[in-house]
Design a protein around this motif. Structure first.
Motif, short mmCIF file in Angstrom:
data_model
loop_
_atom_site.label_atom_id
_atom_site.label_comp_id
_atom_site.label_asym_id
_atom_site.label_seq_id
_atom_site.Cartn_x
_atom_site.Cartn_y
_atom_site.Cartn_z
N HIS A 1 0.75 -1.38 0.19
CA HIS A 1 -0.30 -0.09 -0.11
C HIS A 1 0.73 1.46 0.27
O HIS A 1 0.39 2.10 -0.79
CB HIS A 1 -0.92 -0.14 1.45
N GLN B 1 -1.27 10.50 3.20
CA GLN B 1 -2.88 10.72 3.52
C GLN B 1 -3.01 9.28 4.37
O GLN B 1 -1.83 9.06 5.05
CB GLN B 1 -4.04 9.72 2.09
N ALA C 1 -5.18 7.03 4.89
CA ALA C 1 -4.50 5.60 5.80
C ALA C 1 -3.50 4.99 5.58
O ALA C 1 -3.19 4.33 5.84
CB ALA C 1 -5.49 5.45 4.00
N MET D 1 -0.77 6.55 7.06
CA MET D 1 -0.08 6.85 8.24
C MET D 1 -1.03 5.60 8.84
O MET D 1 -0.15 5.00 9.61
CB MET D 1 -1.01 8.72 8.60
N ASN D 2 -1.70 5.48 8.54
CA ASN D 2 -2.57 3.57 9.78
C ASN D 2 -1.41 3.16 9.21
O ASN D 2 -1.70 2.38 10.14
CB ASN D 2 -3.74 4.11 9.20
N ARG D 3 -0.99 2.45 7.62
CA ARG D 3 -0.59 1.74 7.49
C ARG D 3 0.69 1.98 8.26
O ARG D 3 1.48 0.84 8.47
CB ARG D 3 -0.34 1.91 6.20
#
Lengths: 290, 159
Positions: B71, B117, B119, B121-123
């Motif tokens: 990702h 973005q 997402a 950052m969460n990854r």
């Protein structure tokens, strides 16, 4: 009766969500469990109280959704809730829940007939106004404003128990933060409502016709990325004359399976319902999200 | 003249040659505060992360997994892996109070134009969680560390 379409949406979303995600152990999107579970009213949150999180796994760059089946098995009743919710840009949530309340033998005793069951629709909207439940300054929680419009599908029940109306809207404001320093999720919700037993027994009654402002609270400890264990409390109005209504609480464990499935088990105490005391039992929920 | 002199002096201070194996970056002011968080006090966190050797292993597997990530690998493709390993190690070691100073850039400058973005950052957080779990950092300590990083979101994620 639950419309076939709800099952379809639910199964479709769970099926669409699971396999690819399991391989990658999470996929891009929200952090595990930060979409909450689904309340019995369809909004994302705990089982009882809505939180300031938006349903589905998407962030502010996309659309997500979740669907859940919740079964609460009580000594004398059963409550089932089927819900779907979409999350738009991690900002707006639109939800729908069909609740089905089975009176089992109590129905017979009340002259309604054994296994008499009645349903309610709950349409919800929630908007996140500010903050973030995980990121940003610790002192700044996510804050959201929501509405739940509820309508009984069996108006006779509401009338029979002395409720003023068969439909009503709950308004609520909620603040939620995962305090990472203590691995603690804290939520407070303030709700204005005149619902009797979530609205299943209508709205308002001899002891109150106006909305009452009642607090709700949730707390959860994050044992791992996948496991949160906590408790919830929800105060409820007491509008009806024929039966006392108690506050509700539960202790729960929510487990994230592969990023798109969340299984929840709770011990829930809903107190006295329609003159029958001691309604405490097991709440089980399976939720799928993407 | 004085102004010019002080600018020259300031530039001289930061325009050190890039450490071996690293690409040069635009001059910046070296300051541990660039790490974006105050270090923990005491040595408990450092111990829970296995000291400098543990932190180095965590950073290595964290950086490796980010570059290989289906990702977010794209974001890292053009980044200097050698420098990234060094400055992230310094940053983590500094914040965990494991006996380092941070010499990298501040978070906003370091992430300019990376197009990160939410997402992503969460990854990134998930990859870090995995690296910490592999090193057997207790989950509560992982979260305490993440609590130091969480406020940096606005400097990392592009609006």
């Amino acid at each position: 009766m639950v419309p076939r379409s709800i099952y379809f949406v639910l199964l479709a979303s769970v099926a669409a969500a699971s396999p690819a995600a399991a391989q990658q152990g999470g996929g891009a999107g929200k952090l595990l469990l930060t979409n909450g579970i689904s309340t019995v009213e369809g909004s994302s949150g705990g089982g009882l109280a809505p939180w300031a999180v938006i349903s589905g796994n998407e962030t502010r760059d996309g659309f997500g959704a979740q669907a859940a089946v919740t079964v609460v098995t009580l000594p004398d009743y059963d409550l089932k809730a089927f819900s779907v919710a979409v999350g738009l840009r991690d900002r707006l949530e639109l939800s729908y829940a069909r609740q089905s309340f089975d009176t089992n033998k109590v129905g017979g005793a009340l002259g309604l007939g054994d296994n008499f069951s009645f349903d309610q629709d709950v349409w919800g909207a929630k908007v996140k106004l500010a903050g973030d439940a995980v990121f940003g300054p610790t002192w700044m929680p996510a804050i959201a404003l929501g509405v739940q419009y509820k309508k009984s599908l069996d108006p006779l029940v509401a009338r029979a128990v002395g409720a003023h109306e068969r439909s009503g809207a709950d308004l609520y404001v909620t603040a939620t933060k995962l305090i990472l320093n203590y691995s603690l999720l804290v939520n407070t919700t303030i709700r204005a409502t005149k619902a009797n037993q979530l609205g299943l027994l209508g709205f308002g009654g001899p002891n109150g016709t106006q909305r009452r402002v009642v607090p709700e609270a949730s707390i959860g400890y994050q044992f791992s990325r996948r496991l949160v264990v906590g408790a919830e409390y929800r105060r409820k109005p007491n509008n009806l004359a024929f039966a006392r209504e108690d506050d509700a609480w539960d202790i729960f464990a929510a487990y994230g399976i592969g990023g798109h499935l969340t299984a929840t088990m709770a011990f829930a105490d809903l107190g006295s319902i329609a003159t029958v005391d001691g309604q405490r039992g097991l709440l089980v929920q399976l939720q799928g999200s993407f | 003249m004085m102004v010019l002199l002080s600018i020259l002096l300031a530039t001289a201070q930061v325009a050190a040659p890039a450490p071996q194996g690293e690409e040069a970056v635009a001059p910046y002011r070296v300051d541990p505060a660039n790490a974006g968080a105050k270090p923990f006090s005491g040595d408990r966190m450092a111990r829970q992360f296995g000291g400098q050797p543990g932190i180095r292993r965590i950073v290595d597997s964290f950086v490796t997994s980010n570059f290989a990530d289906p990702h977010i690998g794209e974001i890292f493709k053009n980044q200097d892996a050698v420098r990234l390993r060094r400055v992230i190690f310094e940053q983590f070691c500094y914040i965990l109070n494991a006996g380092c100073t941070y010499t990298g850039r501040d978070m906003r400058t370091a992430h300019t134009n990376m197009g990160v973005q939410q997402a992503d950052m969460n990854r990134l957080v998930e990859n870090l969680q995995r690296a910490m779990a592999t090193e057997r950092v207790p989950f509560a300590a992982q979260n305490r560390f993440l609590a130091k990083l969480a406020p940096m979101r606005s400097a990392v994620v592009q609006r």
